[in-house]
Design a protein around this motif. Structure first.
Motif, PDB file in Angstrom:
ATOM      1  N   GLU A  40     -43.843 -58.272 -69.442  1.00  0.00           N
ATOM      2  CA  GLU A  40     -44.525 -57.129 -70.029  1.00  0.00           C
ATOM      3  C   GLU A  40     -45.782 -57.552 -70.773  1.00  0.00           C
ATOM      4  OE1 GLU A  40     -41.734 -54.854 -72.344  1.00  0.00           O
ATOM      5  OE2 GLU A  40     -40.855 -53.962 -70.558  1.00  0.00           O
ATOM      6  N   ASP A 101     -34.528 -49.590 -66.808  1.00  0.00           N
ATOM      7  CA  ASP A 101     -35.472 -49.306 -67.888  1.00  0.00           C
ATOM      8  C   ASP A 101     -36.797 -50.028 -67.640  1.00  0.00           C
ATOM      9  OD1 ASP A 101     -36.005 -48.237 -70.662  1.00  0.00           O
ATOM     10  OD2 ASP A 101     -36.217 -50.385 -71.065  1.00  0.00           O
ATOM     11  N   GLU A 102     -36.728 -51.275 -67.225  1.00  0.00           N
ATOM     12  CA  GLU A 102     -37.938 -52.037 -66.929  1.00  0.00           C
ATOM     13  C   GLU A 102     -38.686 -51.417 -65.746  1.00  0.00           C
ATOM     14  OE1 GLU A 102     -39.392 -56.658 -66.231  1.00  0.00           O
ATOM     15  OE2 GLU A 102     -37.252 -56.206 -66.175  1.00  0.00           O
ATOM     16  N   LEU A 104     -38.697 -48.271 -64.815  1.00  0.00           N
ATOM     17  CA  LEU A 104     -39.343 -47.044 -65.275  1.00  0.00           C
ATOM     18  C   LEU A 104     -40.576 -47.354 -66.119  1.00  0.00           C
ATOM     19  CD1 LEU A 104     -36.193 -44.923 -66.170  1.00  0.00           C
ATOM     20  CD2 LEU A 104     -37.717 -44.624 -64.207  1.00  0.00           C
ATOM     21  N   GLN A 105     -40.487 -48.409 -66.927  1.00  0.00           N
ATOM     22  CA  GLN A 105     -41.627 -48.828 -67.736  1.00  0.00           C
ATOM     23  C   GLN A 105     -42.800 -49.212 -66.832  1.00  0.00           C
ATOM     24  OE1 GLN A 105     -42.011 -48.872 -71.058  1.00  0.00           O
ATOM     25  NE2 GLN A 105     -44.041 -49.790 -70.959  1.00  0.00           N
ATOM     26  N   SER A 108     -44.443 -46.196 -65.097  1.00  0.00           N
ATOM     27  CA  SER A 108     -45.365 -45.512 -66.016  1.00  0.00           C
ATOM     28  C   SER A 108     -46.663 -46.291 -66.155  1.00  0.00           C
ATOM     29  CB  SER A 108     -44.726 -45.347 -67.395  1.00  0.00           C
ATOM     30  OG  SER A 108     -43.613 -44.503 -67.327  1.00  0.00           O
ATOM     31  N   GLN A 175     -32.991 -44.705 -74.138  1.00  0.00           N
ATOM     32  CA  GLN A 175     -34.248 -45.300 -73.672  1.00  0.00           C
ATOM     33  C   GLN A 175     -34.592 -44.815 -72.266  1.00  0.00           C
ATOM     34  OE1 GLN A 175     -33.052 -49.489 -74.766  1.00  0.00           O
ATOM     35  NE2 GLN A 175     -35.284 -49.668 -74.816  1.00  0.00           N
ATOM     36  N   GLU A 178     -35.756 -41.137 -72.341  1.00  0.00           N
ATOM     37  CA  GLU A 178     -37.131 -41.021 -72.834  1.00  0.00           C
ATOM     38  C   GLU A 178     -38.136 -41.437 -71.759  1.00  0.00           C
ATOM     39  OE1 GLU A 178     -37.114 -43.430 -76.339  1.00  0.00           O
ATOM     40  OE2 GLU A 178     -36.169 -41.862 -77.558  1.00  0.00           O
ATOM     41  N   LYS A 179     -37.849 -42.516 -71.054  1.00  0.00           N
ATOM     42  CA  LYS A 179     -38.787 -42.989 -70.031  1.00  0.00           C
ATOM     43  C   LYS A 179     -38.839 -42.030 -68.844  1.00  0.00           C
ATOM     44  CE  LYS A 179     -39.369 -47.767 -71.098  1.00  0.00           C
ATOM     45  NZ  LYS A 179     -38.449 -48.172 -72.119  1.00  0.00           N
ATOM     46  N   MET A 182     -41.009 -39.179 -70.020  1.00  0.00           N
ATOM     47  CA  MET A 182     -42.406 -39.601 -70.107  1.00  0.00           C
ATOM     48  C   MET A 182     -43.015 -39.745 -68.710  1.00  0.00           C
ATOM     49  SD  MET A 182     -44.066 -42.974 -71.905  1.00  0.00           S
ATOM     50  CE  MET A 182     -43.358 -44.121 -70.742  1.00  0.00           C
ATOM     51  N   LEU A 183     -42.264 -40.298 -67.784  1.00  0.00           N
ATOM     52  CA  LEU A 183     -42.748 -40.508 -66.428  1.00  0.00           C
ATOM     53  C   LEU A 183     -43.010 -39.169 -65.736  1.00  0.00           C
ATOM     54  CD1 LEU A 183     -43.410 -42.594 -64.235  1.00  0.00           C
ATOM     55  CD2 LEU A 183     -41.010 -42.488 -63.565  1.00  0.00           C
TER      56      LEU A 183
END
Length: 184
Positions: A40, A101-102, A104-105, A108, A175, A178-179, A182-183
């Motif tokens: 990241e 989670d990664e 989705l991060q 985004s 988490q 939320e992602k 947001m996405l």
């Protein structure tokens, strides 16, 4: 490093071509970065939006069972949304929900990176040509594959959430929720 990579992308008349070459060379190294925080840090501090976008595109192509050959577009990001599995096991042992989670991060981040360069198409032009485009107030051209509907987005998001439910069960960790929000 980031400054050098950014300058390397801009070194000649084809930033898009340069970013592809550099990303192809760097991508295998990213697969060997052991910690998520290090991956990241590399991607979040990247100065060149073109290079970041290309690296993320390669990462998602790598995680798709059936990679696509279409050019980068909003439609391709939707393709990644519905065809990417969790990111490959790097060298760290992380829980499955953390790998989602990664992913989705990075989706985004890919979307944000992509939005900065096609909509400001001047980044695809050499520095010398870019000045002329800015002075002439040239409007960027959208690709046909950038014309997506809210229904397309909703269907792909529903597909992604269904796949995630199969793997993670209910309810999703906060988490992840939320992602996803947001996405979308």
């Amino acid at each position: 490093l980031q400054r050098m990579l950014s300058m390397a992308v801009e070194v000649d008349r084809s930033p898009t071509c340069n970013s592809r070459k550099i990303a192809d060379d760097i991508f295998p190294l990213i697969l060997h970065i052991a910690l998520r925080s290090q991956r990241e840090a590399l991607l979040n501090t990247m100065e060149s939006q073109l290079l970041r976008c290309r690296l993320l595109e390669l990462l998602f192509q790598h995680s798709c069972d059936v990679p696509t050959t279409s050019s980068m577009s909003l439609d391709k990001i939707l393709y990644f949304l519905s065809h990417s599995s969790v990111l490959p096991h790097f060298q760290d042992e992380t829980a499955t929900w953390q790998r989602w989670d990664e992913m989705l991060q990075y989706l985004s981040l890919l979307l944000m990176s992509y939005q900065t360069f096609p909509l400001a198409e001047h980044l695809r032009s050499s520095i010398s040509d870019r000045m002329d485009l800015v002075v002439q107030h040239v409007k960027p051209r959208l690709q046909d594959s950038d014309d997506i509907s809210k229904l397309d987005i909703q269907l792909k998001m529903n597909d992604l959430m269904s796949r995630m439910q199969e793997v993670l069960g209910q309810p999703f960790p906060l988490q992840i929720q939320e992602k996803l929000f947001m996405l979308q």
